[in-house]
Design a protein around this motif. Structure first.
Motif, PDB file in Angstrom:
ATOM      1  N   SER A 119       1.780  -1.625 -12.058  1.00 44.75           N
ATOM      2  CA  SER A 119       0.613  -2.160 -12.750  1.00 44.75           C
ATOM      3  C   SER A 119      -0.655  -1.624 -12.103  1.00 44.75           C
ATOM      4  N   TYR A 120      -1.632  -1.256 -12.932  1.00 47.29           N
ATOM      5  CA  TYR A 120      -2.872  -0.657 -12.456  1.00 47.29           C
ATOM      6  C   TYR A 120      -4.071  -1.250 -13.205  1.00 47.29           C
ATOM      7  N   VAL A 121      -5.228  -1.247 -12.544  1.00 46.69           N
ATOM      8  CA  VAL A 121      -6.501  -1.369 -13.243  1.00 46.69           C
ATOM      9  C   VAL A 121      -7.053   0.043 -13.335  1.00 46.69           C
ATOM     10  N   GLN A 122      -7.500   0.411 -14.526  1.00 48.09           N
ATOM     11  CA  GLN A 122      -7.844   1.805 -14.804  1.00 48.09           C
ATOM     12  C   GLN A 122      -9.265   1.896 -15.354  1.00 48.09           C
ATOM     13  N   GLY A 123     -10.074   2.735 -14.722  1.00 50.02           N
ATOM     14  CA  GLY A 123     -11.385   3.067 -15.252  1.00 50.02           C
ATOM     15  C   GLY A 123     -11.348   4.453 -15.855  1.00 50.02           C
ATOM     16  N   LEU A 124     -11.957   4.612 -17.019  1.00 56.24           N
ATOM     17  CA  LEU A 124     -11.966   5.900 -17.709  1.00 56.24           C
ATOM     18  C   LEU A 124     -13.394   6.277 -18.065  1.00 56.24           C
ATOM     19  N   LEU A 125     -13.684   7.555 -17.978  1.00 50.89           N
ATOM     20  CA  LEU A 125     -14.953   8.109 -18.442  1.00 50.89           C
ATOM     21  C   LEU A 125     -14.619   9.233 -19.408  1.00 50.89           C
ATOM     22  N   LEU A 126     -14.903   8.994 -20.689  1.00 47.00           N
ATOM     23  CA  LEU A 126     -14.465   9.887 -21.752  1.00 47.00           C
ATOM     24  C   LEU A 126     -15.654  10.422 -22.532  1.00 47.00           C
ATOM     25  N   GLY A 127     -15.500  11.630 -23.024  1.00 44.57           N
ATOM     26  CA  GLY A 127     -16.398  12.167 -24.028  1.00 44.57           C
ATOM     27  C   GLY A 127     -15.744  12.012 -25.393  1.00 44.57           C
ATOM     28  N   SER A 146      -9.414   9.726 -15.767  1.00 42.48           N
ATOM     29  CA  SER A 146      -9.048   8.340 -15.472  1.00 42.48           C
ATOM     30  C   SER A 146      -8.918   8.167 -13.966  1.00 42.48           C
ATOM     31  N   LEU A 147      -9.252   6.974 -13.486  1.00 39.45           N
ATOM     32  CA  LEU A 147      -9.108   6.609 -12.086  1.00 39.45           C
ATOM     33  C   LEU A 147      -8.353   5.294 -12.030  1.00 39.45           C
ATOM     34  N   ASP A 148      -7.179   5.289 -11.374  1.00 37.58           N
ATOM     35  CA  ASP A 148      -6.304   4.124 -11.339  1.00 37.58           C
ATOM     36  C   ASP A 148      -6.254   3.524  -9.941  1.00 37.58           C
ATOM     37  N   PHE A 149      -6.232   2.191  -9.890  1.00 30.30           N
ATOM     38  CA  PHE A 149      -5.986   1.483  -8.636  1.00 30.30           C
ATOM     39  C   PHE A 149      -4.760   0.598  -8.824  1.00 30.30           C
ATOM     40  N   ALA A 150      -3.754   0.765  -7.962  1.00 32.22           N
ATOM     41  CA  ALA A 150      -2.493   0.040  -8.102  1.00 32.22           C
ATOM     42  C   ALA A 150      -2.661  -1.418  -7.695  1.00 32.22           C
ATOM     43  N   LEU A 151      -2.188  -2.313  -8.551  1.00 27.24           N
ATOM     44  CA  LEU A 151      -2.197  -3.746  -8.273  1.00 27.24           C
ATOM     45  C   LEU A 151      -0.842  -4.234  -7.792  1.00 27.24           C
ATOM     46  N   ARG A 152       0.209  -3.847  -8.490  1.00 33.10           N
ATOM     47  CA  ARG A 152       1.570  -4.279  -8.163  1.00 33.10           C
ATOM     48  C   ARG A 152       2.539  -3.145  -8.464  1.00 33.10           C
ATOM     49  N   GLY A 153       3.681  -3.191  -7.794  1.00 27.68           N
ATOM     50  CA  GLY A 153       4.717  -2.204  -8.059  1.00 27.68           C
ATOM     51  C   GLY A 153       6.049  -2.654  -7.500  1.00 27.68           C
ATOM     52  N   THR A 154       7.095  -2.552  -8.306  1.00 29.22           N
ATOM     53  CA  THR A 154       8.444  -2.902  -7.863  1.00 29.22           C
ATOM     54  C   THR A 154       9.431  -1.869  -8.390  1.00 29.22           C
ATOM     55  N   VAL A 155      10.547  -1.730  -7.680  1.00 37.42           N
ATOM     56  CA  VAL A 155      11.666  -0.940  -8.180  1.00 37.42           C
ATOM     57  C   VAL A 155      12.916  -1.798  -8.045  1.00 37.42           C
ATOM     58  N   GLN A 156      13.675  -1.896  -9.140  1.00 37.87           N
ATOM     59  CA  GLN A 156      14.942  -2.613  -9.160  1.00 37.87           C
ATOM     60  C   GLN A 156      16.063  -1.587  -9.185  1.00 37.87           C
ATOM     61  N   HIS A 177       4.800   1.798   0.025  1.00 41.59           N
ATOM     62  CA  HIS A 177       5.473   2.953  -0.559  1.00 41.59           C
ATOM     63  C   HIS A 177       4.647   3.592  -1.675  1.00 41.59           C
ATOM     64  N   LEU A 178       3.757   2.807  -2.291  1.00 43.69           N
ATOM     65  CA  LEU A 178       3.028   3.249  -3.474  1.00 43.69           C
ATOM     66  C   LEU A 178       1.620   3.707  -3.087  1.00 43.69           C
ATOM     67  N   ARG A 179       1.227   4.869  -3.593  1.00 46.72           N
ATOM     68  CA  ARG A 179      -0.163   5.290  -3.413  1.00 46.72           C
ATOM     69  C   ARG A 179      -1.065   4.334  -4.203  1.00 46.72           C
ATOM     70  N   ARG A 180      -2.143   3.890  -3.580  1.00 46.65           N
ATOM     71  CA  ARG A 180      -2.995   2.917  -4.244  1.00 46.65           C
ATOM     72  C   ARG A 180      -3.911   3.545  -5.282  1.00 46.65           C
ATOM     73  N   TRP A 181      -4.232   4.841  -5.140  1.00 46.50           N
ATOM     74  CA  TRP A 181      -5.158   5.485  -6.059  1.00 46.50           C
ATOM     75  C   TRP A 181      -4.478   6.645  -6.781  1.00 46.50           C
ATOM     76  N   ASP A 182      -4.841   6.801  -8.054  1.00 48.22           N
ATOM     77  CA  ASP A 182      -4.344   7.928  -8.841  1.00 48.22           C
ATOM     78  C   ASP A 182      -5.489   8.447  -9.706  1.00 48.22           C
ATOM     79  N   VAL A 183      -5.478   9.732  -9.970  1.00 53.25           N
ATOM     80  CA  VAL A 183      -6.462  10.379 -10.828  1.00 53.25           C
ATOM     81  C   VAL A 183      -5.707  11.109 -11.924  1.00 53.25           C
ATOM     82  N   GLY A 184      -6.202  11.036 -13.143  1.00 54.17           N
ATOM     83  CA  GLY A 184      -5.504  11.682 -14.242  1.00 54.17           C
ATOM     84  C   GLY A 184      -6.446  12.262 -15.276  1.00 54.17           C
ATOM     85  N   LEU A 185      -5.867  13.010 -16.194  1.00 53.97           N
ATOM     86  CA  LEU A 185      -6.581  13.559 -17.339  1.00 53.97           C
ATOM     87  C   LEU A 185      -6.266  12.729 -18.582  1.00 53.97           C
ATOM     88  N   VAL A 186      -7.166  12.731 -19.534  1.00 53.37           N
ATOM     89  CA  VAL A 186      -6.986  11.957 -20.764  1.00 53.37           C
ATOM     90  C   VAL A 186      -7.369  12.824 -21.960  1.00 53.37           C
TER      91      VAL A 186
END
Length: 258
Positions: A119-127, A146-156, A177-186
């Motif tokens: 689960s992430y909170v995601q901020g986006l800046l789009l044209g 997009s810029l993501d910040f991880a809130l929760r993460g589990t693996v079963q 185990h989880l990187r807290r920040w992610d950057v992506g394209l949209v």
């Protein structure tokens, strides 16, 4: 005093609040200039198709004996539409997004599966570019970051064989185990319909690939469970990145109504 808990929030909550505040500050600082240009505010929600990819190709699963499948979850949030001209606009957004993926190995002697839920909170800046279309319909394309910040993460992890069953659930955030920040394209496109004098209902499809690995590549990286040598199913969890497709229903109204 040891009898009274500290009111200072934990670091991950403080980071989330800072991210939310920065996005709201950006929206607030740009909104006054766009009110006179028919700025709009909107909400979006819909399904998220999350995929954890460990290959150079999009939606690739890595090992040939491993089945890699998407995780179907949800996203929801709000956005501003700040036009510069009749055709071009800036679109900042703030979303809550659930991602993840599934890996399984259906072999003759055993069956094993890993289910990642992130689960992430995601901020986006789009044209945004409006496409020429007549009548009550409208069309547009968007692209940005997009810029993501991880809130929760589990693996079963589950495995079944003639020797018995194995189950394990890991808190990826709590064990670092989880990187807290992610950057992506949209990139995406949408089709809208004008409702009444002010409202606009739209359907939008987007592709959001992550640019960073999802899991920590250091000595804290997620490794195989000691009780089941079949894991991890991907060749190296620290190489996995997000491939995400979202399908959204959006509704916008003029910002002046608020």
């Amino acid at each position: 005093m040891p009898f009274f808990p500290s009111v200072r929030p934990p670091p991950q909550i403080r980071s989330t609040l800072l991210l939310v505040g920065a996005c709201l500050l950006l929206m607030g600082s740009t909104a006054p200039y766009a009110v006179a240009q028919d700025a709009r505010v909107g909400v979006r929600t819909g399904p998220t198709f999350g995929f954890l990819s460990d290959g150079p190709r999009l939606f690739s699963g890595g090992q040939r004996r491993t089945n890699a499948n998407p995780r179907i979850d949800l996203h929801a949030g709000a956005f501003l539409l700040l036009p510069f001209t009749d055709a071009y606009a800036l679109q900042p957004e703030l979303l809550y997004v659930r991602k993840g993926g599934h890996f399984s190995q259906p072999l003759s002697e055993r069956y094993s599966v890993e289910r990642y839920r992130l689960s992430y909170v995601q901020g986006l800046l789009l044209g945004r570019r409006a496409l020429p279309i007549r009548g009550r319909l409208s069309a547009h394309v968007v692209a940005g970051l997009s810029l993501d910040f991880a809130l929760r993460g589990t693996v079963q992890r589950d495995a079944r064989s003639a020797q018995g069953t194995f189950e394990d659930r890991i808190d990826l955030v709590g064990h670092d185990h989880l990187r807290r920040w992610d950057v992506g394209l949209v990139a995406g496109a949408g089709l809208g319909y004008r409702m009444g004098d002010t409202g606009r209902l739209s359907l939008e499809l987007r592709y959001n690939p992550g640019l960073r690995s999802v899991f920590d590549s250091s000595q804290n990286a997620l490794g195989p469970s000691t009780s089941a040598g079949t894991f991890p199913l991907a060749s190296s969890p620290s190489t996995l990145r997000h491939d995400v497709v979202t399908a959204s229903v959006t509704y916008t109204v003029p910002l002046q109504l608020f």
